[in-house]
Design a protein around this motif. Structure first.
Motif, mmCIF file in Angstrom:
data_model
loop_
_atom_site.group_PDB
_atom_site.id
_atom_site.type_symbol
_atom_site.label_atom_id
_atom_site.label_comp_id
_atom_site.label_asym_id
_atom_site.label_seq_id
_atom_site.Cartn_x
_atom_site.Cartn_y
_atom_site.Cartn_z
ATOM 1 N N PRO A 115 0.640 -1.126 -0.258
ATOM 2 C CA PRO A 115 -0.051 -0.176 0.350
ATOM 3 C C PRO A 115 0.955 1.060 0.341
ATOM 4 C CG PRO A 115 -0.797 -1.568 1.613
ATOM 5 C CD PRO A 115 0.466 -2.000 1.105
ATOM 6 N N LEU A 116 2.008 1.081 1.687
ATOM 7 C CA LEU A 116 2.867 2.550 0.913
ATOM 8 C C LEU A 116 3.196 2.201 -0.571
ATOM 9 C CD1 LEU A 116 4.616 2.059 4.586
ATOM 10 C CD2 LEU A 116 2.875 3.016 3.653
ATOM 11 N N VAL A 117 3.935 1.649 -1.043
ATOM 12 C CA VAL A 117 4.656 1.911 -2.189
ATOM 13 C C VAL A 117 3.754 2.119 -3.380
ATOM 14 C CG1 VAL A 117 5.256 0.698 -3.918
ATOM 15 C CG2 VAL A 117 6.288 0.941 -2.083
ATOM 16 N N VAL A 118 2.583 2.210 -3.353
ATOM 17 C CA VAL A 118 1.169 2.180 -4.418
ATOM 18 C C VAL A 118 0.928 3.904 -4.156
ATOM 19 C CG1 VAL A 118 -0.749 1.616 -5.066
ATOM 20 C CG2 VAL A 118 0.317 0.117 -5.137
ATOM 21 N N ALA A 119 0.412 3.395 -3.320
ATOM 22 C CA ALA A 119 0.336 5.230 -2.846
ATOM 23 C C ALA A 119 1.678 6.731 -2.913
ATOM 24 C CB ALA A 119 -0.182 5.721 -1.082
ATOM 25 N N VAL A 120 2.405 5.723 -3.284
ATOM 26 C CA VAL A 120 3.545 6.669 -2.878
ATOM 27 C C VAL A 120 3.357 7.164 -5.137
ATOM 28 C CG1 VAL A 120 6.433 7.743 -3.616
ATOM 29 C CG2 VAL A 120 5.174 6.722 -1.139
ATOM 30 N N LEU A 121 4.109 5.982 -4.849
ATOM 31 C CA LEU A 121 3.963 5.554 -7.243
ATOM 32 C C LEU A 121 2.831 6.492 -7.610
ATOM 33 C CD1 LEU A 121 5.216 2.624 -7.590
ATOM 34 C CD2 LEU A 121 6.585 4.579 -8.058
ATOM 35 N N ALA A 122 1.401 5.915 -6.413
ATOM 36 C CA ALA A 122 0.176 7.320 -7.704
ATOM 37 C C ALA A 122 0.712 9.293 -7.212
ATOM 38 C CB ALA A 122 -1.136 6.763 -6.701
ATOM 39 N N VAL A 123 1.188 9.177 -6.219
ATOM 40 C CA VAL A 123 0.945 10.937 -5.887
ATOM 41 C C VAL A 123 2.165 11.025 -6.873
ATOM 42 C CG1 VAL A 123 2.255 12.454 -4.379
ATOM 43 C CG2 VAL A 123 -0.106 10.449 -3.281
ATOM 44 N N LEU A 124 3.351 10.141 -6.902
ATOM 45 C CA LEU A 124 4.168 10.587 -7.802
ATOM 46 C C LEU A 124 3.820 11.159 -9.238
ATOM 47 C CD1 LEU A 124 7.866 8.964 -6.615
ATOM 48 C CD2 LEU A 124 7.367 11.440 -5.994
ATOM 49 N N SER A 125 3.562 10.049 -9.671
ATOM 50 C CA SER A 125 2.474 10.377 -11.319
ATOM 51 C C SER A 125 1.389 11.780 -11.488
ATOM 52 C CB SER A 125 1.429 8.932 -11.255
ATOM 53 O OG SER A 125 1.051 9.051 -12.230
ATOM 54 N N LEU A 126 0.596 11.528 -10.356
ATOM 55 C CA LEU A 126 -0.404 12.860 -9.790
ATOM 56 C C LEU A 126 0.545 13.967 -10.474
ATOM 57 C CD1 LEU A 126 -3.221 14.131 -9.969
ATOM 58 C CD2 LEU A 126 -2.891 13.572 -7.621
ATOM 59 N N LEU A 127 1.782 14.292 -9.469
ATOM 60 C CA LEU A 127 2.270 15.253 -9.155
ATOM 61 C C LEU A 127 3.332 15.539 -10.966
ATOM 62 C CD1 LEU A 127 3.409 15.553 -5.685
ATOM 63 C CD2 LEU A 127 1.531 16.786 -6.806
ATOM 64 N N TYR A 128 3.757 14.153 -11.515
ATOM 65 C CA TYR A 128 4.482 14.666 -12.618
ATOM 66 C C TYR A 128 3.222 14.963 -13.580
ATOM 67 C CZ TYR A 128 7.445 12.229 -16.867
ATOM 68 O OH TYR A 128 8.172 12.624 -17.835
ATOM 69 N N SER A 129 2.339 14.313 -13.659
ATOM 70 C CA SER A 129 1.292 14.606 -14.990
ATOM 71 C C SER A 129 0.689 16.079 -14.476
ATOM 72 C CB SER A 129 0.005 14.004 -14.129
ATOM 73 O OG SER A 129 -1.467 14.172 -15.272
ATOM 74 N N GLN A 130 0.635 16.634 -13.597
ATOM 75 C CA GLN A 130 -0.020 18.307 -13.418
ATOM 76 C C GLN A 130 1.379 19.170 -14.034
ATOM 77 O OE1 GLN A 130 -2.312 19.320 -12.471
ATOM 78 N NE2 GLN A 130 -1.650 21.849 -12.062
ATOM 79 N N ALA A 131 2.405 18.545 -13.128
ATOM 80 C CA ALA A 131 3.855 19.473 -14.034
ATOM 81 C C ALA A 131 3.575 19.035 -15.889
ATOM 82 C CB ALA A 131 4.878 18.273 -13.982
ATOM 83 N N LEU A 132 3.281 17.761 -16.023
ATOM 84 C CA LEU A 132 2.940 18.190 -17.544
ATOM 85 C C LEU A 132 2.333 18.549 -18.189
ATOM 86 C CD1 LEU A 132 4.265 14.572 -18.145
ATOM 87 C CD2 LEU A 132 5.892 16.519 -18.983
#
Length: 641
Positions: free
Chosen positions: A165-182
């Motif tokens: 759960p922790l790894v999935v949550a971290v990956l999800a947050v990083l992906s969302l922030l990356y998406s917003q930046a892009l």
């Protein structure tokens, strides 16, 4: 977590697929229907992670079996639609379109369609509506996720139950922030690539983990409230989102959270779950994959066949026709292929492997021969070659990657750092700014022997409310570099394919570029020949001369914008692009002049058009008696006009 069937999930699939279909059909009330794809991503992440996690808990998980199930689910229906699309396209479209479809077929069958369309297409562009397989980009995202996620689960096996759960949550947050930046500077990457979309599938994974590890949400009213709020969030996005928004990024939290709430809601019998399990809705959900596959080829091929926008009646009829097609595909293709008793593994692999190999071989042949162009009339080959030559000439003429910023090519900083298009000679007193239409004006001036300063970029509106961040930064930098240049005039131009410019837009753009005291001039928009290449190809294939006769063109938005420019800036400050272009060919307006193409697409100039328009634009900018610096006092007024 229970593995029992939840019919409301099929209801949610229907709620996801119908807005996508209606959006592609052009139904105005579904301006944000494309978010149905995001709902699908959440559902997929939820279901796939549930299968993997449950089977691993029971000691029954097998990577080979997992990938077999995915292949049985996805490939037979996809292959059927691709074959049908290619066969229909061979009878309907021009060879250059057939070659495009062949290339996208290869990408779809290899589950790299998201990468292919990322490199080639803007999802919301008009051209995307003519791509029969553009929707398969979502399958690329999902299949890439299906390959990677099981490996992640296996890699994190053992140890603390919180690890996954922790790894999935971290990956999800990083992906969302990356998406917003892009979304700020590379919208295509944000839209099409797994790393910026993965968080939506991971949101579904988090729902699976939460349902299996957390106690049920208390309260008899809670499931109803969660589903109502979730459905309202999805409806809000479907009805209010639109193509001009900065997407995906944080904005996609609305439909994603909505889908997650519906999926997370406890399985207690309650009115909303019962409504979502309504048989007609569930029936649509069961055929949702096939319906999703069929709708875009049907609509796109119809648009290509009619060389026009679809009427509401025709679009409705085509959408209706997709339902029996989808049901037949589900009943006679998808269901038998998923049944291991009816189709054991070896026969399945032999059938799907041979059909895929044959389809790929045909697609490679079609793509490699530019749509089997060796079978068509010489007139088609000649006009196609002319289009390609002129497109190459224009790319050089607008100084692509030196003076003209291409869209969706990563962060703009490297381009801005090397930009040095400051003009030479008389051209140094003119800054051409705007989008690709402004770049055409710089092209025309170069064809007339004048080298202007140029700050243009693909889709770079000159209207402040429509400026993308990288375009604004580009314009500000160019104005800063040129701020000390006496007598500088700024020539603005942009496309109006998305709608006419208003007087307020004209005033705001003028104020933005005149802030440093420069005079602002306008070049009015081009008339558009919406399907010119298809129409010329059709004439050539029928034996007629494509460089003869009249072609339909659209001029309403261009003329409305010209009048707004004249009203806001004064006639002396507006170069009449329509008049200059239409005077080159035959009246009232033509995409060719004698044996020369004047356009490379609906509204961008060829080399011949640039050479013909250049002297007229030069005469507008440098009239008799023009003396350069000092002629214009730098107070924003026209240059002695």
């Amino acid at each position: 977590m229970s593995a029992r069937y939840r019919p409301e999930i099929d209801g949610l699939r229907a709620i996801a697929v119908l807005p996508v279909v209606f959006f592609h059909a052009g139904v105005p009330a579904f301006s944000g229907g494309f978010v149905g794809v995001d709902v699908f991503f959440v559902i997929s992440g939820y279901l796939i992670s549930g299968i993997i996690i449950e089977q691993r808990a029971q000691g029954e998980f097998s990577l080979a079996r997992f990938y077999e199930r995915r292949a049985r689910r996805l490939l037979p229906s996809l292959l059927t639609v691709i074959i049908a699309t290619c066969v229909a396209a061979a009878f309907i479209v021009a060879p250059f379109r057939l070659a495009e479809i062949a290339k996208s077929s290869i990408a779809a069958l290899t589950f790299t369609a998201n990468i292919y369309f990322w490199a080639a297409t803007d999802y919301f562009a008009t051209a995307a509506k003519l791509q029969p397989l553009i929707h398969t980009w979502t399958l690329g995202i999902e299949e890439q996720f299906y390959i990677l996620f099981p490996l992640l689960v296996i890699a994190l096996a053992g140890g603390s139950r919180l690890k996954l759960p922790l790894v999935v949550a971290v990956l999800a947050v990083l992906s969302l922030l990356y998406s917003q930046a892009l979304t700020r500077w590379d919208k295509a990457s944000a839209y099409y690539l797994l790393q910026s979309r993965g968080w939506e599938l991971l949101a579904g994974v988090l729902v699976t983990l939460a349902r299996s590890r957390l106690p049920p949400v208390p309260g008899s009213w809670t499931p109803t409230a969660m589903r109502v709020v979730g459905l309202l969030l999805i409806a809000l996005a479907v009805t209010t989102y639109h193509e001009a928004m900065r997407l995906p990024g944080l904005a996609m939290l609305v439909p994603v959270v909505g889908a997650a709430l519906v999926l997370y809601a406890p399985d207690r019998g309650e009115p909303v779950a019962s409504a979502m399990a309504w048989r007609p809705l569930v029936a649509v959900g069961l055929i949702s994959y096939a319906l999703y596959l069929w709708h875009q080829p049907v609509l796109a091929l119809a648009r290509l066949a009619t060389t026009d926008d679809l009427s509401p009646t025709l679009a409705g009829a085509l959408v209706a026709a997709c339902f029996p097609l989808a049901w037949a595909t589900w009943r006679f293709i998808e269901q038998p292929a998923r049944d291991r008793r009816r189709m054991p593994l070896r026969p399945f692999l032999a059938a799907i492997g041979s059909a895929s190999a044959a389809t790929l071989a045909f697609a490679v042949l079609v793509a490699g021969t530019n749509g089997l162009s060796f079978l068509v009339r010489p007139a088609y080959v000649a006009v196609t070659a002319q289009f390609e030559r002129e497109a190459s000439s224009r790319a050089d003429g607008i100084r692509t990657d030196a003076c003209h910023l291409r869209a969706n090519r990563g962060a703009p900083e490297p381009f801005l750092a090397q930009w040095n298009c400051l003009g030479e000679g008389p051209g140094a007193t003119v800054l051409v700014a705007g989008d690709s239409h402004a770049a055409d004006k710089a092209f025309a001036l170069r064809a007339a022997g004048i080298e202007p300063a140029q700050a243009t970029g693909a889709g770079c509106s000159v209207v402040p409310r429509l400026m993308r961040p990288e375009c604004r930064a580009f314009f500000v930098m160019a104005l800063e570099k040129l701020k000390g240049r006496p007598g500088l005039r700024v020539l603005l131009a942009q496309s109006v394919s998305a709608g006419a410019l208003s007087p307020d837009d004209i005033a705001a753009a003028g104020a933005f570029f005149a802030a440093a005291g420069h005079s602002v001039l306008w070049a009015s928009p081009m008339p558009a020949f919406p399907r010119i290449r298809d129409e010329m190809a059709a004439r050539a294939q029928s034996g007629d001369n494509p460089l003869s006769g009249a072609y339909p063109f659209a001029n309403a938005a261009a003329e409305a914008s010209r009048l707004a420019m004249v009203d806001g800036a004064g006639a002396a400050r507006v170069f009449d692009t329509q008049q200059a272009f239409c005077a080159i060919g035959q009246a009232p307006c033509s995409p060719y002049a004698r044996e020369d193409l004047l356009l490379i697409d609906p509204d961008h100039l060829s080399g011949a058009a640039a050479r013909a328009m250049g002297p007229k634009l030069a005469a507008f900018l440098f009239p008799p008696g023009w003396q350069g610096a000092g002629q214009d006092g730098g107070d924003g007024r026209a240059n002695g006009r």
